[in-house]
Design a protein around this motif. Sequence first.
Motif, PDB file in Angstrom:
ATOM      1  N   GLN A  52       0.861  -1.174   0.000  1.00 56.59           N
ATOM      2  CA  GLN A  52       0.000   0.000   0.000  1.00 56.59           C
ATOM      3  C   GLN A  52       0.899   1.227   0.000  1.00 56.59           C
ATOM      4  OE1 GLN A  52      -3.056   2.112  -0.563  1.00 56.59           O
ATOM      5  NE2 GLN A  52      -3.213  -0.096  -0.576  1.00 56.59           N
ATOM      6  N   THR A  53       1.568   1.425  -1.155  1.00 58.28           N
ATOM      7  CA  THR A  53       2.606   2.442  -1.217  1.00 58.28           C
ATOM      8  C   THR A  53       2.091   3.834  -1.479  1.00 58.28           C
ATOM      9  OG1 THR A  53       2.909   1.879  -3.542  1.00 58.28           O
ATOM     10  CG2 THR A  53       4.396   0.857  -1.961  1.00 58.28           C
ATOM     11  N   GLY A  54       0.839   3.972  -1.836  1.00 54.22           N
ATOM     12  CA  GLY A  54       0.289   5.296  -2.077  1.00 54.22           C
ATOM     13  C   GLY A  54      -0.621   5.716  -0.949  1.00 54.22           C
ATOM     14  N   GLU A  55      -1.482   6.678  -1.265  1.00 53.29           N
ATOM     15  CA  GLU A  55      -2.508   7.127  -0.332  1.00 53.29           C
ATOM     16  C   GLU A  55      -1.935   7.522   1.022  1.00 53.29           C
ATOM     17  OE1 GLU A  55      -6.658   5.224   1.090  1.00 53.29           O
ATOM     18  OE2 GLU A  55      -6.010   4.852  -0.935  1.00 53.29           O
ATOM     19  N   ALA A  56      -0.922   8.380   0.963  1.00 53.13           N
ATOM     20  CA  ALA A  56      -0.327   8.974   2.158  1.00 53.13           C
ATOM     21  C   ALA A  56       0.509   8.006   2.957  1.00 53.13           C
ATOM     22  CB  ALA A  56      -1.402   9.582   3.081  1.00 53.13           C
ATOM     23  N   SER A  57       0.798   6.830   2.421  1.00 56.51           N
ATOM     24  CA  SER A  57       1.630   5.906   3.184  1.00 56.51           C
ATOM     25  C   SER A  57       3.085   6.313   3.148  1.00 56.51           C
ATOM     26  CB  SER A  57       1.490   4.489   2.629  1.00 56.51           C
ATOM     27  OG  SER A  57       1.924   4.439   1.293  1.00 56.51           O
ATOM     28  N   CYS A  58       3.497   6.916   2.036  1.00 57.64           N
ATOM     29  CA  CYS A  58       4.844   7.456   1.926  1.00 57.64           C
ATOM     30  C   CYS A  58       5.914   6.422   2.173  1.00 57.64           C
ATOM     31  CB  CYS A  58       5.012   8.646   2.880  1.00 57.64           C
ATOM     32  SG  CYS A  58       3.774   9.898   2.570  1.00 57.64           S
ATOM     33  N   CYS A  59       5.816   5.280   1.561  1.00 59.12           N
ATOM     34  CA  CYS A  59       6.815   4.256   1.829  1.00 59.12           C
ATOM     35  C   CYS A  59       7.196   3.481   0.585  1.00 59.12           C
ATOM     36  CB  CYS A  59       6.312   3.298   2.906  1.00 59.12           C
ATOM     37  SG  CYS A  59       4.781   2.471   2.467  1.00 59.12           S
ATOM     38  N   GLY A  60       6.957   3.991  -0.598  1.00 54.46           N
ATOM     39  CA  GLY A  60       7.357   3.213  -1.759  1.00 54.46           C
ATOM     40  C   GLY A  60       7.065   3.957  -3.036  1.00 54.46           C
ATOM     41  N   GLY A  61       6.588   3.246  -4.064  1.00 55.53           N
ATOM     42  CA  GLY A  61       6.340   3.860  -5.358  1.00 55.53           C
ATOM     43  C   GLY A  61       4.925   3.649  -5.832  1.00 55.53           C
ATOM     44  N   SER A  62       4.787   3.299  -7.123  1.00 57.40           N
ATOM     45  CA  SER A  62       3.469   3.164  -7.733  1.00 57.40           C
ATOM     46  C   SER A  62       2.724   1.942  -7.212  1.00 57.40           C
ATOM     47  CB  SER A  62       3.628   3.042  -9.253  1.00 57.40           C
ATOM     48  OG  SER A  62       4.406   4.092  -9.769  1.00 57.40           O
TER      49      SER A  62
END
Length: 330
Positions: free
Chosen positions: A105-115
């Motif tokens: 779950q790298t998006g939606e404000a998780s700020c821990c990866g890419g697409s």
Amino acid sequence: MDANNLPQWKDMPAVEGMPHGCAWGLFDKDGKKDELGTLNLLTPEVVMRAREEIKTGKSVALNWGLDRLSDVQMGRSVLKHSHVDWRDKGYDFWCYDDEISINTQTGEASCCGGSQWDGLRHWGHSKTGYYYNGIKHDDLLKSGRLGVENWTKRGGIVGRGVLLDYVAYAKRKGIEYSPMSSHPIPVVQLEEMARESNVEFRPGDIPIIRTGWTKWYDEAGFADRKKYVIDGYDWVGIEGCEEMMEWLWNHHFAAIATDANGVERVPFNPEWTLHDYALAFWGMPLGEMWDLEALAAECETQQRWTFFLTSSPLNLPGGAASPPNAIAIF
């Protein structure tokens, strides 16, 4: 499934206990509950027609690096990548392995990866806790249903992509905005972008909306990333309203993606949250934080904004999300 067999928004049948616009049951077949949602619209006929977009053989990868967002937020883990040197293990050959740990779950404000693609196990209806086709939150992980492996079993996500370049559109129209603001992109502007690009939408299309979010992040320093991403919660995206839900459903898109980290503008509209409708009601994958800069440049070069799109998500049983591994082919 032929899109002609689906009702228009105004005619969607009622689902007990759910708001209007819930598509549970519409994709069921032979008494079996569906797990693919709008991906059912990617029929062989749709894919065969989409291949007509391949004219030059030019390909563009749409995957932002897995290492791009490395700032922890909302308690999610960040990418961990190390190498194993087999000589250190006592072997006499020259060899390295990767060891990788990511939160998909790298998006939606998780700020821990890419697409990523948001999968159908990622999000349940905000007010009831029901996931796609009526599975309750506490039953989901025991059900064995709705994992991203179903996308692999059907052959991945393959069809016609359509770039709606809001960055270029806003520049032409003199619209000033920051991707790090709760700036809404309404239906009327999405339609105008399509008209100006000579695009006529077809059932099964996958619209991809460029907002400038990942470009902003790539160019920002840590202080600004901390202010607007780590500590912020105001980001550009499509407008959350009934008109938008009706537009998306009536076009019978197979999925939707963007370079922003929520697809819809953040904060969400609690009455018309796209995540509720797309993921929980329609089974429609949401792509977040895709890298669209090279794609936009190629579209401008070729003066066409449609292309053949392939995506091969992880074959991860029970997965809630996946890197898209997406490629546009012109």
